[in-house]
Design a protein around this motif. Structure first.
Motif, PDB file in Angstrom:
ATOM      1  N   PHE A  15      78.974 123.281  20.743  1.00  4.89           N
ATOM      2  CA  PHE A  15      79.900 123.971  21.054  1.00  4.89           C
ATOM      3  C   PHE A  15      79.467 125.334  21.510  1.00  4.89           C
ATOM      4  CE2 PHE A  15      82.362 122.085  17.460  1.00  4.89           C
ATOM      5  CZ  PHE A  15      83.371 121.359  18.319  1.00  4.89           C
ATOM      6  N   ARG A  17      80.298 129.043  22.769  1.00  2.00           N
ATOM      7  CA  ARG A  17      81.277 130.273  22.639  1.00  2.00           C
ATOM      8  C   ARG A  17      80.630 131.543  23.030  1.00  2.00           C
ATOM      9  NH1 ARG A  17      82.600 130.869  16.584  1.00  2.00           N
ATOM     10  NH2 ARG A  17      84.452 129.227  17.095  1.00  2.00           N
ATOM     11  N   GLY A  45      81.603 125.128   7.698  1.00  2.00           N
ATOM     12  CA  GLY A  45      81.071 125.414   8.735  1.00  2.00           C
ATOM     13  C   GLY A  45      79.642 124.284   9.005  1.00  2.00           C
ATOM     14  N   SER A  46      79.602 123.531   8.065  1.00  2.00           N
ATOM     15  CA  SER A  46      78.552 122.593   8.134  1.00  2.00           C
ATOM     16  C   SER A  46      78.837 121.333   9.042  1.00  2.00           C
ATOM     17  CB  SER A  46      78.156 121.845   6.703  1.00  2.00           C
ATOM     18  OG  SER A  46      79.223 121.325   6.276  1.00  2.00           O
ATOM     19  N   GLY A  47      79.968 121.090   9.617  1.00  2.00           N
ATOM     20  CA  GLY A  47      80.408 120.089  10.487  1.00  2.00           C
ATOM     21  C   GLY A  47      81.241 119.039  10.307  1.00  2.00           C
ATOM     22  N   LYS A  48      81.678 119.242   8.909  1.00  2.00           N
ATOM     23  CA  LYS A  48      82.647 118.158   8.398  1.00  2.00           C
ATOM     24  C   LYS A  48      83.703 117.725   9.336  1.00  2.00           C
ATOM     25  CE  LYS A  48      83.400 120.532   4.649  1.00  2.00           C
ATOM     26  NZ  LYS A  48      82.716 121.767   4.891  1.00  2.00           N
ATOM     27  N   SER A  49      84.400 118.755   9.490  1.00  2.00           N
ATOM     28  CA  SER A  49      85.686 118.457  10.380  1.00  2.00           C
ATOM     29  C   SER A  49      85.384 118.046  11.710  1.00  2.00           C
ATOM     30  CB  SER A  49      86.596 119.884  10.607  1.00  2.00           C
ATOM     31  OG  SER A  49      87.063 119.998   9.172  1.00  2.00           O
ATOM     32  N   THR A  50      84.117 118.731  12.436  1.00  2.00           N
ATOM     33  CA  THR A  50      83.795 118.088  13.720  1.00  2.00           C
ATOM     34  C   THR A  50      83.659 116.599  13.761  1.00  2.00           C
ATOM     35  OG1 THR A  50      82.794 120.308  14.049  1.00  2.00           O
ATOM     36  CG2 THR A  50      82.171 118.582  15.696  1.00  2.00           C
TER      37      THR A  50
HETATM   38  N1  LIG Z   1      86.167 124.318  19.251  1.00  2.00           N
HETATM   39  C1  LIG Z   1      85.231 125.202  18.535  1.00  2.00           C
HETATM   40  N2  LIG Z   1      84.578 126.085  19.454  1.00  2.00           N
HETATM   41  C2  LIG Z   1      83.407 126.645  19.083  1.00  2.00           C
HETATM   42  N3  LIG Z   1      82.826 126.532  17.699  1.00  2.00           N
HETATM   43  C3  LIG Z   1      83.205 125.608  17.002  1.00  2.00           C
HETATM   44  C4  LIG Z   1      84.416 124.850  17.394  1.00  2.00           C
HETATM   45  N4  LIG Z   1      84.878 124.013  16.298  1.00  2.00           N
HETATM   46  C5  LIG Z   1      83.955 124.264  15.283  1.00  2.00           C
HETATM   47  N5  LIG Z   1      82.997 125.051  15.550  1.00  2.00           N
HETATM   48  C6  LIG Z   1      81.809 125.450  14.945  1.00  2.00           C
HETATM   49  O1  LIG Z   1      81.197 124.235  14.615  1.00  2.00           O
HETATM   50  C7  LIG Z   1      80.754 124.406  13.327  1.00  2.00           C
HETATM   51  C8  LIG Z   1      81.128 123.347  12.466  1.00  2.00           C
HETATM   52  O2  LIG Z   1      82.562 123.693  12.117  1.00  2.00           O
HETATM   53  P1  LIG Z   1      83.534 122.532  11.418  1.00  2.00           P
HETATM   54  O3  LIG Z   1      83.095 121.183  11.743  1.00  2.00           O
HETATM   55  O4  LIG Z   1      84.835 122.870  11.452  1.00  2.00           O
HETATM   56  O5  LIG Z   1      82.844 122.939   9.837  1.00  2.00           O
HETATM   57  P2  LIG Z   1      83.513 122.384   8.617  1.00  2.00           P
HETATM   58  O6  LIG Z   1      84.785 121.502   8.674  1.00  2.00           O
HETATM   59  O7  LIG Z   1      82.494 121.955   7.862  1.00  2.00           O
HETATM   60  O8  LIG Z   1      83.841 123.598   7.893  1.00  2.00           O
HETATM   61  C9  LIG Z   1      81.169 125.905  12.860  1.00  2.00           C
HETATM   62  O9  LIG Z   1      79.971 126.855  12.801  1.00  2.00           O
HETATM   63  C10 LIG Z   1      82.206 126.251  13.671  1.00  2.00           C
HETATM   64  O10 LIG Z   1      82.459 127.552  14.017  1.00  2.00           O
END
Ligand SMILES: Nc1ncnc2c1ncn2[C@@H]1O[C@H](COP(=O)(O)OP(=O)(O)O)[C@@H](O)[C@H]1O
Ligand SMILES: [Mg+2]
Lengths: 234, 416
Positions: A15, A17, A45-50
């Motif tokens: 990502f 930003r 913030g480890s990337g689980k949701s991503t």
């Molecule tokens: N749309 C986005 N734009 C910028 N950064 C993002 C976006 N989505 C996620 N991130 C970043 O990617 C990293 C992983 O996020 P995420 O997958 O949500 O983590 P988790 O679900 O494990 O808490 C985090 O550092 C988050 O800030």
């Protein structure tokens, strides 16, 4: 070896930003077989949701390949991906994501409406789902009239109404108290016993330990991939 | 049911239209204030088109009716020449280069296309009877005036036919003059004083009410020779000529022009207007007015369209999370675009129909208040108003719908 339901090879997701870059997923290789019960764990913030969004075709990787049921789904058009989501994937969210103006029954029917299923067939399947999830006398209630546990049960009924092969749940118990959360997890586990592949993101070590396999994420990379002993010997 | 990804890519159906409409209706009724504002704005625009064109077209019809009631197949000769040869209201007051006379009028009877001729001398005077005094318009004319102007009598008889240069001291009065001068008394046979002459009332004109041109209710009709004597002049205000039939109007106009020219030493110093020309002019004028008014009203529809766009954009913003959810549940961009377009179209249709009803009601109220005024909106205006409302609603709905369809699912779901 049977073809994996999910096969991720060399997945990267970055990502941007402003002028800073976040490596949300780094060089990820994962195979998940049909019928598995997987917990994705790791710090915030480890990337689980991503990872989950990517598996659900809501997001595309910057590099690497994703095969779902043997087909490379990253090359599909947006509309084709929508069709795959419709027929093969069910989502359960932490914040339920029910449409507030629709009743429980209408929320459950929504994926079928979007897929053009005939009204008679819809009514039949919604009635069965309401019965299966103990929501018969909540059919005409709007989300605001339901408890958190009931809302998540409506969401799970909605996620399963198209009989998907894969259910993706991102912290499904995050907004529920412990007892209600366990009820919800038991429902999901029951679906998994029925053959559905279940991938759950959770913070809760106790809940994660119930899964047959745990993927531990750290800073966008797969830190550890553990099978439960019972599962290995089986 | 598709049992694999490859199957799903091929086999997933599209949303049914009935479901699309039901979904849009639920979304629209989910925010009543927004919905009613939009519908109202659209309704006001359409109602404005309907009412304003009803007024414009009503004015056109009113004028046409009034002119038709003056008399048909009418050719009117005015002293003085107009530049265009067409109808020009200014002619009524321009000075006369060469006067029209009773002999001119009588000569017109020779024309083959002419059926009747009525000379007209006009002036104001006072009528007095039994101590009552009233100002009246005195029209000096001959027996055929009644037929040429399509007037009818309430009582008695009209001026008798006979020598135009001599006439008995007899008068026919309008309905209002009769009421005001005689009240409940019998008017027929009474002797009145008009100016400094005495006349016997022989007839009363039927009431015609307020109309364009001369109001015959306040008229006193006397023989043309006596009127000229009264005003101490031998000129005519107009010569009214009735052509033999509708087809003969142009021929009558030419023949009349030729006769007058010969009598006026070869000079074309009169203006000859036909009722058709007057009607055509008014028709064009008031038709253009109606069109202009419809255009102005249509601008309010444009404003309503911009309102549709803004309200739908706000709606997209408010429903971002829902849009993300729909995408997660398998909605394609096209489905989401159609859902928002359907909603915009439904709101526009509802507004247009409401506006149509309001506009028709408004026109009906105007007709109630002014029964003489035919305030009916023309069909073309109603159709154009409805079509414009629908088109603006959909056109201005496209941008918000596309924005919704293009939303990124992950970011949309993250919105709360
Ligand atoms: N749309 C986005 N734009 C910028 N950064 C993002 C976006 N989505 C996620 N991130 C970043 O990617 C990293 C992983 O996020 P995420 O997958 O949500 O983590 P988790 O679900 O494990 O808490 C985090 O550092 C988050 O800030
Ligand atoms: Mg997360």
């Amino acid at each position: 070896m049977a073809t994996a339901l999910i096969e991720l090879v060399g997945i990267e997701r970055t990502f941007h930003r402003g002028d800073s870059e976040v490596h949300a997923l780094r060089h990820l290789n994962v195979r998940i077989a049909a019928g598995e019960y997987v917990a994705v764990m790791g710090p915030s913030g480890s990337g689980k949701s991503t990872l989950l969004n990517l598996l659900g075709l809501l997001d595309r990787p910057d590099a690497g390949s994703y095969h779902l049921e043997g087909r490379d789904v990253t090359t599909l058009s947006a509309d084709q991906q929508a069709h795959v989501r419709s027929a093969r994937i069910g989502f359960v969210f932490q914040s339920f994501h029910l449409v507030p103006r629709l009743t429980a029954a209408e929320n459950i029917a929504l994926p079928m409406v979007l897929a053009g299923v005939a009204p008679a067939e819809r009514a039949l399947r919604v009635a069965r789902a309401l019965r299966d999830y103990g929501l018969e006398n909540r059919a005409d209630h709007r989300p605001e009239q339901l408890s958190g546990g009931q809302r998540q049960r409506v969401a799970i009924a909605r996620a399963t109404i198209m009989r998907p092969a894969l259910i993706l749940a991102d912290e499904p118990t995050g907004n529920l108290d412990r007892a209600t959360g366990e009820d919800v997890i038991r429902l999901l586990e029951e679906l998994n016993r029925g053959g559905v592949t279940l991938i759950v993101v959770t913070h809760d070590g106790g809940l994660g330990a119930r899964a047959h396999r745990q993927l531990l994420m750290e800073d966008g990379a797969l830190h550890d991939d553990r099978w439960r002993r019972a599962e290995l010997s089986a | 049911m598709s049992l694999s990804v490859s199957g799903a890519v091929r086999a997933v159906g599209r949303v049914r239209n009935a479901d699309l409409i039901r979904f849009a209706r639920a979304a629209a009724s989910g925010n009543r204030l927004r919905t009613s504002l939009l519908v109202l704005a659209m309704a006001i625009g359409v109602a404005a088109v309907v009412v304003l064109t009803a007024l414009g077209d009503g004015a056109r019809r009113y004028v046409l009716n009034e002119f038709s009631s003056i008399g048909s197949n009418l050719v009117i000769v005015l002293p003085g020449r107009s530049q265009t040869g067409g109808f020009n209201p200014g002619n009524a007051i321009t000075s006369t280069p060469r006067d029209l006379t009773i002999d001119d009028a009588q000569a017109l009877l020779r024309a083959s296309a002419v059926h009747r001729v009525a000379p007209l001398a006009v002036g104001t005077s006072e009528i007095s009877f039994g101590g009552k005094l009233r100002e009246v318009i005195v029209a000096g004319t001959t027996a055929d005036f009644l037929e040429v102007r399509r007037l009818s009598l309430a009582q008695g008889r009209f001026l008798p036919a006979g020598d135009w240069r001599r006439g008995a001291s007899e008068a026919v009065i309008g309905a209002k003059v009769r009421d005001e001068m005689f009240g409940r008394e019998e008017a027929l046979g009474q002797l009145v004083r008009i100016g400094d002459r005495r006349f016997r009332i022989v007839g009363v004109l039927a009431a015609t009410g307020q109309g364009l041109g001369m109001n015959t209710d306040e008229l006193v009709v006397v023989p043309v020779s006596l009127a000229q004597a009264m005003f101490n002049s031998n000129t005519l205000f107009r010569i009214l000529v009735e052509a033999s039939n509708r087809e003969a109007i142009e021929a009558a106009k030419t023949q009349v022009g030729e006769i007058v020219r010969l009598r006026h030493e070869g000079e074309q110093d009169v203006t000859i207007i036909t009722q058709d020309a007057v009607l055509a002019t008014f028709d064009r004028l008031l038709g253009a007015l109606t069109l202009a008014v419809a255009g102005i009203a249509a601008i309010s529809l444009g404003v309503a369209g911009i309102l549709v766009m803004n309200v739908m954009l706000v709606s997209v913003t408010q429903r971002t999370a829902e849009i993300g959810l729909l995408k997660a549940l398998g909605a394609t961009g096209g489905t989401i675009r159609n859902a928002f377009l359907t909603e915009a179209a439904m709101l526009s249709i509802a507004g247009a129909l409401l506006g149509f009803v309001l506009g028709q009601a408004g026109a009906a109220i105007i007709r109630q208040l002014y029964p003489a005024f035919p305030a009916f909106p023309p069909d073309w205006a109603v159709l154009a108003g409805l079509a414009t409302a629908l088109a603006t609603g959909i056109v201005f709905g496209v941008l918000p719908a596309r924005r919704a369809a293009r939303l990124d699912a992950v970011q949309a779901l993250a919105k709360r």
